[in-house]
Design a protein around this motif. Structure first.
Motif, PDB file in Angstrom:
ATOM      1  N   ALA A 175      -7.371  -0.978   4.617  1.00 57.98           N
ATOM      2  CA  ALA A 175      -6.102  -0.594   5.237  1.00 57.98           C
ATOM      3  C   ALA A 175      -4.909  -0.720   4.293  1.00 57.98           C
ATOM      4  O   ALA A 175      -4.119   0.224   4.167  1.00 57.98           O
ATOM      5  CB  ALA A 175      -5.875  -1.402   6.518  1.00 57.98           C
ATOM      6  N   PRO A 176      -4.713  -1.853   3.576  1.00 55.93           N
ATOM      7  CA  PRO A 176      -3.559  -1.917   2.667  1.00 55.93           C
ATOM      8  C   PRO A 176      -3.615  -0.892   1.545  1.00 55.93           C
ATOM      9  O   PRO A 176      -2.580  -0.327   1.155  1.00 55.93           O
ATOM     10  CB  PRO A 176      -3.640  -3.353   2.116  1.00 55.93           C
ATOM     11  CG  PRO A 176      -4.439  -4.114   3.104  1.00 55.93           C
ATOM     12  CD  PRO A 176      -5.433  -3.139   3.639  1.00 55.93           C
ATOM     13  N   VAL A 177      -4.815  -0.636   1.027  1.00 61.98           N
ATOM     14  CA  VAL A 177      -4.956   0.348  -0.043  1.00 61.98           C
ATOM     15  C   VAL A 177      -4.583   1.739   0.462  1.00 61.98           C
ATOM     16  O   VAL A 177      -3.854   2.495  -0.206  1.00 61.98           O
ATOM     17  CB  VAL A 177      -6.398   0.330  -0.595  1.00 61.98           C
ATOM     18  CG1 VAL A 177      -6.573   1.409  -1.654  1.00 61.98           C
ATOM     19  CG2 VAL A 177      -6.737  -1.044  -1.163  1.00 61.98           C
ATOM     20  N   LEU A 178      -5.059   2.074   1.641  1.00 58.61           N
ATOM     21  CA  LEU A 178      -4.741   3.387   2.212  1.00 58.61           C
ATOM     22  C   LEU A 178      -3.254   3.517   2.505  1.00 58.61           C
ATOM     23  O   LEU A 178      -2.655   4.579   2.271  1.00 58.61           O
ATOM     24  CB  LEU A 178      -5.557   3.617   3.487  1.00 58.61           C
ATOM     25  CG  LEU A 178      -7.059   3.833   3.303  1.00 58.61           C
ATOM     26  CD1 LEU A 178      -7.731   4.021   4.658  1.00 58.61           C
ATOM     27  CD2 LEU A 178      -7.329   5.040   2.415  1.00 58.61           C
ATOM     28  N   ALA A 179      -2.647   2.445   3.040  1.00 59.64           N
ATOM     29  CA  ALA A 179      -1.226   2.507   3.372  1.00 59.64           C
ATOM     30  C   ALA A 179      -0.385   2.682   2.106  1.00 59.64           C
ATOM     31  O   ALA A 179       0.565   3.483   2.087  1.00 59.64           O
ATOM     32  CB  ALA A 179      -0.813   1.235   4.114  1.00 59.64           C
ATOM     33  N   TRP A 180      -0.706   1.973   1.054  1.00 57.72           N
ATOM     34  CA  TRP A 180       0.063   2.057  -0.205  1.00 57.72           C
ATOM     35  C   TRP A 180      -0.109   3.429  -0.851  1.00 57.72           C
ATOM     36  O   TRP A 180       0.878   4.118  -1.149  1.00 57.72           O
ATOM     37  CB  TRP A 180      -0.412   0.953  -1.156  1.00 57.72           C
ATOM     38  CG  TRP A 180       0.454   0.760  -2.378  1.00 57.72           C
ATOM     39  CD1 TRP A 180       1.236   1.693  -2.993  1.00 57.72           C
ATOM     40  CD2 TRP A 180       0.615  -0.445  -3.116  1.00 57.72           C
ATOM     41  NE1 TRP A 180       1.863   1.161  -4.080  1.00 57.72           N
ATOM     42  CE2 TRP A 180       1.516  -0.156  -4.177  1.00 57.72           C
ATOM     43  CE3 TRP A 180       0.097  -1.722  -2.995  1.00 57.72           C
ATOM     44  CZ2 TRP A 180       1.877  -1.123  -5.117  1.00 57.72           C
ATOM     45  CZ3 TRP A 180       0.479  -2.676  -3.926  1.00 57.72           C
ATOM     46  CH2 TRP A 180       1.360  -2.392  -4.965  1.00 57.72           C
TER      47      TRP A 180
END
Length: 637
Positions: free
Chosen positions: A125-130
């Motif tokens: 999730a954090p990788v996709l959001a960034w």
């Protein structure tokens, strides 16, 4: 000539050595400091995370300055330096405000993704959001921005500024630099006041424990009375099952070790419930998005919030095999020793010396509960795994999960080494003592001393978090109950009594059909309260160290709730029972086991003074229950 040798003076003309001396001293101090700080694995992971971020900033900066790189790519490159920063590439003239707002939205989505990562272990999730925010910055027209680049380089300084701030925070000594154990003089032992421990369950206690027994003894596929909020965090139903099992095991150990009827059946039902796919199906998702592994087996890897907690449940509940089932079909099966072998291997190979609960999130509390399970299994099976793991585990607990002031962190990212600040209040420090006392009583005493000091000098309204983590309702029920359970274990009757008093004020008791409950308290909080009420100083430690069930005469069958067992103790070759009717007057049929085959027993009852055991050591007795009824089986010589 004896004595201290004279210090050799530096010649006046040796200016190079004189100038180098301060530098050498500073260099030596820094080397010693870094060696100390880098002992902890989490420090190495934090350093690696900083290096990765620095590399990312270097690569994106170099590409942005390369004339061969298309200008259309520069918003994406800027967005990779900091979440949402790509929109600032278009912060020109009259669209500075809109670009800043979009940057804030991108950053907010990233923070939400971080929260999701913590809550569910979703590392994707954090990788996709960034990266998603960075890619979207390349389409300004979709967000009402004109494709006019900003003429300032200030947005490119955000990433380096963040990196420098993080590096500065990493370099300076902080609270999370490893535990400095207080001396014994600073941590005096808590005075254990004499406690009058009753030898049987009172009528009120039986009405309270019925809340747990009613839910445990229902058909195994039903979960009536359990609270379904989510299966990822503290309100997960599996924790309700686990702690009900711990509480019933402690209550049986203290009051009715010779009554396997209700308690043994309840433990078997709870074991079947914890093996239900609804309790462990979450792991396929978490393992996929957290570990990038497509394995739904909840026992094999990490996930001690299931395997470790269940191992303790099995050990104290008398079970030997866990069957993972779905719709009546067994999908996987593990013996207790198999689970221990898996945990043992993982602890020995873990770089932190601790294991993850959520994918790549390490919780000290989860590890303490798991190691309590290891100790209990040693007591059950005669193994010595805890003795082999104790020293490295406790050292890792100090090094990786304890702050300089001796307090526990709530959790730590195994990937980055970061331990974010967490809510929860004093219970995050108090509750672990319940399980730490079973592993290292001295450390538990030191830790409880710090907890007691905060409770004595702080505001309880502020120290106790106003959210019941068992159902996310607004009450301090779980905090008060968990702290009371730990206080009883540590022999601190003053804190335990005050916690239960405040619990009664905030969530008053209600009785319905002979069962006492608290309307706003979670089922998990009810289990913890009964853990406190059934406990005694070192009571849980004794349960963990010697979980084996007693042999000899015992009550093996009695209809529930027609019969409530207040006391069941073996005394020599005899059996002492105190029973209460669940509903008015009843005449239930009782079954006894473990008797001497073909031997007559006195009952102490006028209308049925004797009973005879059959060849298998069993006997039946129909008994009139009117209020409190005492029964004593003694073999006829």
């Amino acid at each position: 000539m004896t004595g201290t040798p004279a210090r050799r003076a530096i010649p006046a003309d040796d200016s190079s050595k004189r100038d180098a001396a301060p530098f050498l001293r500073y260099y030596s101090m820094m080397q010693s400091y870094f060696q100390y700080r880098m002992r902890a694995r989490y420090r190495q992971r934090q350093a690696n995370a900083l290096l990765v971020y620095a590399f990312l900033l270097t690569v994106t900066g170099a590409l942005a300055m390369d004339s061969k790189v298309s200008p259309a790519v520069r918003p994406v490159l800027l967005g990779m330096t900091f979440p949402g920063a790509g929109f600032l590439h278009w912060a020109s003239a009259n669209q500075v405000m809109l670009a800043s707002v979009l940057c804030g939205v991108g950053l907010s989505l990233f923070l939400v993704a971080l929260l999701l990562w913590f809550a569910t272990g979703n590392v994707i999730a954090p990788v996709l959001a960034w990266t998603g925010a960075a890619l979207l910055a390349n389409a300004p027209a979709r967000f009402g921005l004109t494709a006019t680049p900003s003429d300032t380089a200030l947005p490119w300084l955000i990433g380096p500024a963040v990196l420098m701030a993080c590096l500065f925070a990493w370099l300076i000594p902080g609270k999370q630099a490893g535990c400095t154990k207080p001396s014994a003089a600073r941590c005096p032992a808590i005075t254990r006041e004499p406690i009058a421990i009753p030898d049987e369950l009172s009528p009120e206690m039986m009405r309270r424990i019925r809340l747990l027994l009613d839910r445990a003894l229902q058909p195994t596929r039903r979960f009536d009375g359990f609270e379904w909020r989510d299966q990822f965090q503290t309100a997960a139903v599996r924790y309700q099952v686990n702690f009900m099992a711990y509480t019933l095991a402690l209550a049986q150990r203290r009051y009715a070790p010779a009554a396997s009827c209700h308690f043994a059946e309840a433990q078997q039902h709870l074991l079947t419930k914890i093996g239900d796919r609804r309790m462990w199906g979450y792991w396929r998702l978490e393992n996929t998005w957290g570990n990038l592994r497509f394995d739904g087996d909840p026992v094999r890897h990490q996930n001690i919030m299931y395997s470790g907690f269940t191992a303790l449940q099995m050990a104290v509940g008398g079970a030997s095999r866990l069957e993972l089932h779905h719709r009546g079909k067994v999908q996987l099966s593990y013996g207790l020793d198999q689970i221990m072998a898996l945990l043992d291997r993982q602890y020995r190979t873990s770089p932190y010396g601790l294991l993850a609960c959520e994918p790549n999130w390490i919780y000290p509390l989860c590890n303490l509960i798991t190691m309590a399970g290891v100790t209990a299994v040693d007591g059950r099976l005669g193994t010595d795994r805890w003795q082999q793991l104790a020293e490295p585990f406790l050292a890792s607990l100090d090094r990786e999960a304890t702050r300089r002031d001796g307090s526990f962190i709530a959790f730590r990212s195994a990937l980055t080494g970061i331990a974010p600040p967490a809510p929860g209040g004093i219970v995050m420090q108090a509750f672990p003592c319940l399980f730490l006392n079973a592993l290292s009583p001295e450390r538990a005493q030191e830790h409880w001393w710090r907890v007691r000091k905060r409770l004595d000098h702080g505001s309880w309204q502020r120290l106790f978090w106003p959210v019941d983590v068992g159902n996310y309702g607004f009450s301090r029920a779980s905090s008060y109950a968990a702290t009371a359970a730990a206080a009883v274990e540590m022999g601190d009757t003053a804190i335990a009594g005050e916690c239960l008093r405040r619990l009664e004020i905030e969530c008053p008791s209600r009785e319905v059909d002979g069962v006492i409950h608290r309307e706003r308290a979670s089922l998990w909080a009810h289990a913890l309260e009964m853990l406190a009420r059934s406990g005694a100083p070192d009571g849980f430690r004794q349960l963990v160290e010697r979980p084996a069930h007693e042999h000899g005469p015992r009550l093996i069958s009695a209809p529930y709730p027609d019969v409530l067992v207040a006391r069941a103790m073996c005394e020599g070759r005899g059996l002492k029972l105190v029973l209460h009717p669940g509903h008015g007057t009843s005449r239930p049929l009782l079954e006894f086991g473990g008797l001497i085959p073909d031997r007559h027993y006195r009952t102490g009852i006028d209308d049925q003074p004797f009973l005879k055991a059959d060849a298998g050591g069993r006997a039946l007795l129909r008994l009139q229950l009117v209020g409190r009824t005492s029964l004593s089986l003694e073999p006829v010589v």
